[in-house]
Design an enzyme around this catalytic site. Sequence first.
Site, PDB file in Angstrom:
ATOM      1  N   LYS A 113       0.829  -1.208   0.000  1.00 53.81           N
ATOM      2  CA  LYS A 113       0.000   0.000   0.000  1.00 53.81           C
ATOM      3  C   LYS A 113       0.864   1.259   0.000  1.00 53.81           C
ATOM      4  CE  LYS A 113      -4.064  -2.061   2.149  1.00 53.81           C
ATOM      5  NZ  LYS A 113      -4.948  -2.123   3.336  1.00 53.81           N
ATOM      6  N   LYS A 196      -8.226 -10.745 -10.202  1.00 51.68           N
ATOM      7  CA  LYS A 196      -9.296 -10.304  -9.323  1.00 51.68           C
ATOM      8  C   LYS A 196      -9.942  -9.014  -9.798  1.00 51.68           C
ATOM      9  CE  LYS A 196     -10.154  -9.284  -4.417  1.00 51.68           C
ATOM     10  NZ  LYS A 196      -9.524  -9.137  -3.080  1.00 51.68           N
ATOM     11  N   LYS A 199     -12.927  -2.637  -7.264  1.00 50.90           N
ATOM     12  CA  LYS A 199     -13.779  -1.464  -7.413  1.00 50.90           C
ATOM     13  C   LYS A 199     -13.047  -0.313  -8.086  1.00 50.90           C
ATOM     14  CE  LYS A 199     -15.223  -1.005  -3.097  1.00 50.90           C
ATOM     15  NZ  LYS A 199     -14.615  -2.179  -2.444  1.00 50.90           N
TER      16      LYS A 199
END
Length: 332
Positions: A113, A196, A199
Amino acid sequence: MEKQIVVSGIRATGELHIGNYFGAMRNFVTLQDEFKCYFFIADWHSLTTEEDAEALKVHILPIVKDYLAVGLDPQKCTLFAQSSVPEIAELALLLSMVQPKTELEGLPTWKEKEASQKEAGKIVSAGLFFYPVLMAADILIQKATIIPVGKDQLPHLEFTRDVARRFNNRYGFTFPACDALEGRAIKVPGLDGTEKMGKTEGNAIDLVETPEGVAQKLSVAVTDTNRKLRQDPGNPYICNIFALHELLSTPEMVEQIKTDCQTAAIGCVECKKMLGNNINKFLAPLQERRQAISDDYARQILSDGGKKARITARQTLNEVRDKMGLPDLKGE
């Protein structure tokens, strides 16, 4: 015998999509009949990467409507916004007092991240660094024992178990062990050929997608990259479109498509068209139910759920405060 407790949250960073449905939401509908379930919209977690306040506001109510449309029943489960339970934030602060900084720095998810934020030219906030502790608080505040997570979230679950053990060892048994719910969640592949749907990745079919939108997205979706010409035989097992057929098409159609792909009896355009028809059939009744849910009703569900979640959260927080030597707030 009391039901075991399930907790799961989803970030409010965009429209929910068929990957969310097949990967989690349809299982939640079953879980609410088996366990005591808390399903929340992780708006605090969303703030670690979402800088647009208006975008966050826009996404919350649609998620509530989607959850209700797929079959979550407020009489069977508790549906709420994370920020409506301030006890979670206080517990996260208290848990941080027993959490070594070095363990947070070593989490692979933190490093990923951090790199992603830097690549996007965004700040790497302390909130992002603190994310795993807040996630642990989400789980431990309800004393959850079962957590439906994908493989990518298992390090965070193990982190939560470590936090609970550390607190229990220092202050006495407080938090039960929480385990991953295995064997139900699946990973739905993205239209861009990745493993995958997401969003924010632009590789998904949203639950609110129109038939025209479905056709457009499928038209540019990645298939078997080794199949250069229409007459070339394909390999369905490396094609994400075929993987979606396995979720959305009948077993008979799946077998026929597999054979026709391998023998070049159909091309990718035809295969996508059949998938599009099945996606539209799947989405139509869900969208009809969603359309019937008003914003006011969705807000009421969040309000009621937040109040309900706070009752048990406050009980846990009072216990934690007492064990840590903090003033008694039970009367407040």
